[in-house]
Design a protein around this motif. Structure first.
Motif, PDB file in Angstrom:
ATOM      1  N   ALA A 178      20.671   2.927  11.233  1.00  0.00           N
ATOM      2  CA  ALA A 178      19.400   2.315  11.615  1.00  0.00           C
ATOM      3  C   ALA A 178      18.760   3.085  12.767  1.00  0.00           C
ATOM      4  O   ALA A 178      19.402   3.929  13.405  1.00  0.00           O
ATOM      5  N   CYS A 179      17.499   2.792  13.018  1.00  0.00           N
ATOM      6  CA  CYS A 179      16.772   3.420  14.125  1.00  0.00           C
ATOM      7  C   CYS A 179      15.998   2.354  14.889  1.00  0.00           C
ATOM      8  O   CYS A 179      15.336   1.492  14.288  1.00  0.00           O
ATOM      9  N   LYS A 180      16.087   2.399  16.211  1.00  0.00           N
ATOM     10  CA  LYS A 180      15.351   1.501  17.103  1.00  0.00           C
ATOM     11  C   LYS A 180      14.456   2.338  18.006  1.00  0.00           C
ATOM     12  O   LYS A 180      14.898   3.335  18.586  1.00  0.00           O
ATOM     13  N   ALA A 181      13.192   1.945  18.130  1.00  0.00           N
ATOM     14  CA  ALA A 181      12.224   2.725  18.898  1.00  0.00           C
ATOM     15  C   ALA A 181      11.716   1.950  20.106  1.00  0.00           C
ATOM     16  O   ALA A 181      11.719   0.714  20.135  1.00  0.00           O
ATOM     17  N   PHE A 182      11.266   2.708  21.118  1.00  0.00           N
ATOM     18  CA  PHE A 182      10.722   2.138  22.360  1.00  0.00           C
ATOM     19  C   PHE A 182       9.726   3.142  22.912  1.00  0.00           C
ATOM     20  O   PHE A 182       9.919   4.358  22.804  1.00  0.00           O
ATOM     21  N   THR A 183       8.636   2.661  23.507  1.00  0.00           N
ATOM     22  CA  THR A 183       7.652   3.558  24.113  1.00  0.00           C
ATOM     23  C   THR A 183       7.384   3.142  25.554  1.00  0.00           C
ATOM     24  O   THR A 183       7.505   1.971  25.907  1.00  0.00           O
ATOM     25  N   GLY A 196      18.753  -4.521  19.709  1.00  0.00           N
ATOM     26  CA  GLY A 196      18.183  -5.064  18.478  1.00  0.00           C
ATOM     27  C   GLY A 196      18.637  -4.303  17.253  1.00  0.00           C
ATOM     28  O   GLY A 196      19.276  -3.247  17.342  1.00  0.00           O
ATOM     29  N   ASN A 197      18.289  -4.840  16.086  1.00  0.00           N
ATOM     30  CA  ASN A 197      18.752  -4.274  14.816  1.00  0.00           C
ATOM     31  C   ASN A 197      17.999  -3.027  14.391  1.00  0.00           C
ATOM     32  O   ASN A 197      18.526  -2.204  13.648  1.00  0.00           O
ATOM     33  N   GLY A 198      16.746  -2.880  14.832  1.00  0.00           N
ATOM     34  CA  GLY A 198      15.974  -1.721  14.419  1.00  0.00           C
ATOM     35  C   GLY A 198      15.650  -1.748  12.934  1.00  0.00           C
ATOM     36  O   GLY A 198      15.711  -2.788  12.270  1.00  0.00           O
ATOM     37  N   GLU A 199      15.313  -0.581  12.394  1.00  0.00           N
ATOM     38  CA  GLU A 199      14.946  -0.432  10.987  1.00  0.00           C
ATOM     39  C   GLU A 199      16.004   0.424  10.286  1.00  0.00           C
ATOM     40  O   GLU A 199      16.391   1.488  10.777  1.00  0.00           O
ATOM     41  N   ILE A 200      16.483  -0.050   9.134  1.00  0.00           N
ATOM     42  CA  ILE A 200      17.505   0.689   8.391  1.00  0.00           C
ATOM     43  C   ILE A 200      16.899   1.949   7.779  1.00  0.00           C
ATOM     44  O   ILE A 200      15.877   1.904   7.106  1.00  0.00           O
ATOM     45  N   ILE A 201      17.570   3.085   8.017  1.00  0.00           N
ATOM     46  CA  ILE A 201      17.133   4.367   7.466  1.00  0.00           C
ATOM     47  C   ILE A 201      17.920   4.700   6.204  1.00  0.00           C
ATOM     48  O   ILE A 201      17.357   5.100   5.188  1.00  0.00           O
ATOM     49  N   ILE A 202      19.242   4.541   6.259  1.00  0.00           N
ATOM     50  CA  ILE A 202      20.113   4.768   5.106  1.00  0.00           C
ATOM     51  C   ILE A 202      20.967   3.514   4.954  1.00  0.00           C
ATOM     52  O   ILE A 202      21.695   3.140   5.873  1.00  0.00           O
ATOM     53  N   PRO A 203      20.929   2.847   3.793  1.00  0.00           N
ATOM     54  CA  PRO A 203      21.528   1.514   3.664  1.00  0.00           C
ATOM     55  C   PRO A 203      23.047   1.447   3.760  1.00  0.00           C
ATOM     56  O   PRO A 203      23.575   0.429   4.181  1.00  0.00           O
ATOM     57  N   ARG A 204      23.772   2.475   3.336  1.00  0.00           N
ATOM     58  CA  ARG A 204      25.230   2.424   3.414  1.00  0.00           C
ATOM     59  C   ARG A 204      25.774   3.738   3.949  1.00  0.00           C
ATOM     60  O   ARG A 204      25.706   4.771   3.282  1.00  0.00           O
ATOM     61  N   VAL A 205      26.304   3.684   5.177  1.00  0.00           N
ATOM     62  CA  VAL A 205      26.876   4.868   5.832  1.00  0.00           C
ATOM     63  C   VAL A 205      28.230   4.475   6.411  1.00  0.00           C
ATOM     64  O   VAL A 205      28.306   3.607   7.288  1.00  0.00           O
ATOM     65  N   ASP A 206      29.283   5.115   5.932  1.00  0.00           N
ATOM     66  CA  ASP A 206      30.632   4.797   6.406  1.00  0.00           C
ATOM     67  C   ASP A 206      30.962   5.477   7.732  1.00  0.00           C
ATOM     68  O   ASP A 206      31.896   5.058   8.422  1.00  0.00           O
TER      69      ASP A 206
END
Length: 315
Positions: A178-183, A196-206
């Protein structure tokens, strides 16, 4: 007359019926097997297609953003103390204000690049990393990794990390990248919050790993004691932060073990003892009875950092 009546009443014998039934069962079994094989082939192809889409397009999005790191920075050198440096390792990368102890005077909430984060990997004895980058946006109509529009003349901070997703009866933990952004604006932010959870970039990463590519001018060859023009190598985030004198960071390597989101059914060729080599990691999956039902792929990328090869300042 009697001969015609006998021919009219003649039918199949018991042996003939048994042979016909056996042949019918054999044909039915072959048809069922072909159907199951075809379905498994379709499932495998769909899983591989989804896996490649998630891995390649997801990694492309990550790499595209990482290439923005250090954009419009005030200094070409990237390390743990340069203000607004592209790879965030310390509070000094956010502010020039200092506490009485000489530390960066800014409140941080999960806002630094870190190694070996607890409970972030499905590999045995291995923990994933967390990468935080920043850059200064000077253009209109730009968006961060969560899809929010970025104001002009604003510093953008983005955190790439592993988090749990909704469990769906899958093997081990349902981890996602996932990725979380801040400005923030100005050189003296009071607080940087990347929780926070942010936005999922790749749904399954081990597993998600990061290696820092570092360079230093005028290194000395340990065998000949001759001065070299420069030396270069890769180092983990934790090992870099443990150095007394930290070289400049010029490149990054990111690596992931990506898993398909849909099951392919049991795979007889799956090897539970297989070692997955990703950057500096060499480990096998945590045991789970459903590990053989999903496809996996290792993806890696080397990224040269913007302005990262600038000449290091001499004291």
């Amino acid at each position: 007359m009697n001969r015609g009546l006998q021919n009219a009443n003649k039918g199949f014998t018991l042996l003939e019926l048994m042979i016909a039934l056996t042949l019918g069962l054999i044909v039915s079994a072959i048809a069922i097997q072909l159907t199951l094989t075809a379905q498994k082939g379709v499932s495998s192809q769909q899983a591989m297609s989804n896996l490649q889409n998630d891995a390649l397009f997801g990694l492309e999005a990550v790499v595209r953003d990482i290439r923005l790191a250090n954009l419009n920075a005030s200094d070409v050198v990237i390390n743990d103390s340069v203000l607004h440096g592209g790879i965030v390792l310390d509070a000094k990368n956010y502010t020039s204000k200092r506490t009485g102890a000489g530390l960066g005077d800014v409140e941080l909430v999960d806002a630094l690049s870190l190694g070996n984060i607890e409970n972030t990997s499905n590999l045995s004895g291995v923990k994933s990393d967390q990468l935080v980058i920043q850059y200064k946006n000077m253009m209109e109509d730009q968006f961060d990794c969560e899809g929010a529009k970025i104001p002009v003349n604003t510093f953008v901070v983005q955190k790439y990390f592993i988090r749990k997703d909704t469990a769906k009866n899958e093997p081990n933990e349902p981890f996602s990248l996932a990725c979380k952004a801040f400005t923030y604006t100005g050189d003296e932010p009071a607080k940087i919050d990347l929780s926070g959870n942010g936005e999922i970039i790749i749904p399954r990463v081990d597993y998600f790993g990061v290696m820092l590519g570092v360079a230093k001018d005028k290194c000395v060859d340990t065998e000949t004691a001759d001065a070299l023009m420069s030396c270069f190598g890769y180092i983990s985030i934790n090992d870099y932060m443990a150095l007394t004198t930290k070289p400049q960071i010029v490149m990054l390597k990111v690596g992931m073990l990506v898993r398909s989101t849909n099951s392919t059914g049991s795979n007889d060729l799956f090897n539970e003892d297989k070692l997955y080599e990703i950057l500096n990691v060499n480990s096998k999956l945590k045991p789970n009875t459903k590990n053989d039902q999903y496809m996996r792929s290792i993806v890696t990328q080397t990224i040269a950092l913007r302005n990262g090869f600038g000449i290091e300042k001499q004291e």
